[in-house]
Design a protein around this motif. Sequence first.
Motif, mmCIF file in Angstrom:
data_model
loop_
_atom_site.group_PDB
_atom_site.id
_atom_site.type_symbol
_atom_site.label_atom_id
_atom_site.label_comp_id
_atom_site.label_asym_id
_atom_site.label_seq_id
_atom_site.Cartn_x
_atom_site.Cartn_y
_atom_site.Cartn_z
ATOM 1 N N MET A 1 1.919 3.465 2.737
ATOM 2 C CA MET A 1 1.405 2.039 4.312
ATOM 3 C C MET A 1 2.539 1.341 3.474
ATOM 4 O O MET A 1 1.784 -0.299 3.151
ATOM 5 C CB MET A 1 0.188 1.456 3.945
ATOM 6 C CG MET A 1 -0.646 2.479 5.106
ATOM 7 S SD MET A 1 -2.373 1.857 5.621
ATOM 8 C CE MET A 1 -3.319 2.958 4.544
ATOM 9 N N MET A 51 0.691 -1.472 0.090
ATOM 10 C CA MET A 51 0.232 0.564 -0.145
ATOM 11 C C MET A 51 0.932 1.186 -0.001
ATOM 12 O O MET A 51 0.195 2.210 0.663
ATOM 13 C CB MET A 51 -1.391 -0.359 1.231
ATOM 14 C CG MET A 51 -2.380 -0.814 1.155
ATOM 15 S SD MET A 51 -3.478 -0.675 2.129
ATOM 16 C CE MET A 51 -4.460 1.130 0.972
ATOM 17 N N MET A 70 2.363 -2.719 4.808
ATOM 18 C CA MET A 70 1.151 -3.572 4.039
ATOM 19 C C MET A 70 1.341 -4.011 3.108
ATOM 20 O O MET A 70 1.368 -3.552 2.378
ATOM 21 C CB MET A 70 -0.028 -2.679 4.263
ATOM 22 C CG MET A 70 -1.045 -2.862 4.786
ATOM 23 S SD MET A 70 -2.359 -1.718 5.080
ATOM 24 C CE MET A 70 -4.043 -3.117 5.154
ATOM 25 N N MET A 91 -7.570 -4.390 2.477
ATOM 26 C CA MET A 91 -7.980 -2.858 3.193
ATOM 27 C C MET A 91 -8.336 -1.978 1.388
ATOM 28 O O MET A 91 -7.667 -2.136 0.419
ATOM 29 C CB MET A 91 -6.837 -2.019 3.486
ATOM 30 C CG MET A 91 -7.085 -0.456 4.261
ATOM 31 S SD MET A 91 -5.857 0.141 4.922
ATOM 32 C CE MET A 91 -6.336 1.629 5.478
HETATM 33 CU CU LIG Z 1 -3.092 -0.121 4.350
#
Ligand SMILES: [Cu+2]
Length: 131
Positions: free
Chosen positions: A77, A72, A80, A103
């Motif tokens: 992120m 991400m 992630m 997500m």
């Molecule tokens: Cu995320």
Amino acid sequence: MVTQSRLMVLLVALAVSLGARIAYAAPADYVFEPVSVEVRNGKDSEFAVRLLNKATGKPVEGAVLFRTRLDMSPDSMGEMTAKHTAVPSTEPGVYKFKAEFTMAGGWAFKLMAKVPGENETVQGTVVFKAK
Ligand SMILES: [Cu+2]
């Protein structure tokens, strides 16, 4: 006379650079793009990238994608990541995967590829939007 010889130098330089471009395809001559930027957030979600030869605009078949990573980083992120596996594709130059997105938001698919006829490794980053 000075102008003329300068023109000659320019023409020779141009010919050399054109010749070099024709003789050697470089990793920069290839690009990966998303087949569809929007993907479904969740498990068993399919996403696909298309490998194109920039010079011809044609899809490139038979590439081997490796060291793939889905993270991400587009949404800050980068740590992630999402699990993903390659799945068969019938469309030429299209490489399909199944992912477990966890997500909604921006996901970057980072990869390296061995492309037929290209000695150097091609790198790519393709951004998807999970919704
Ligand atoms: Cu995320």
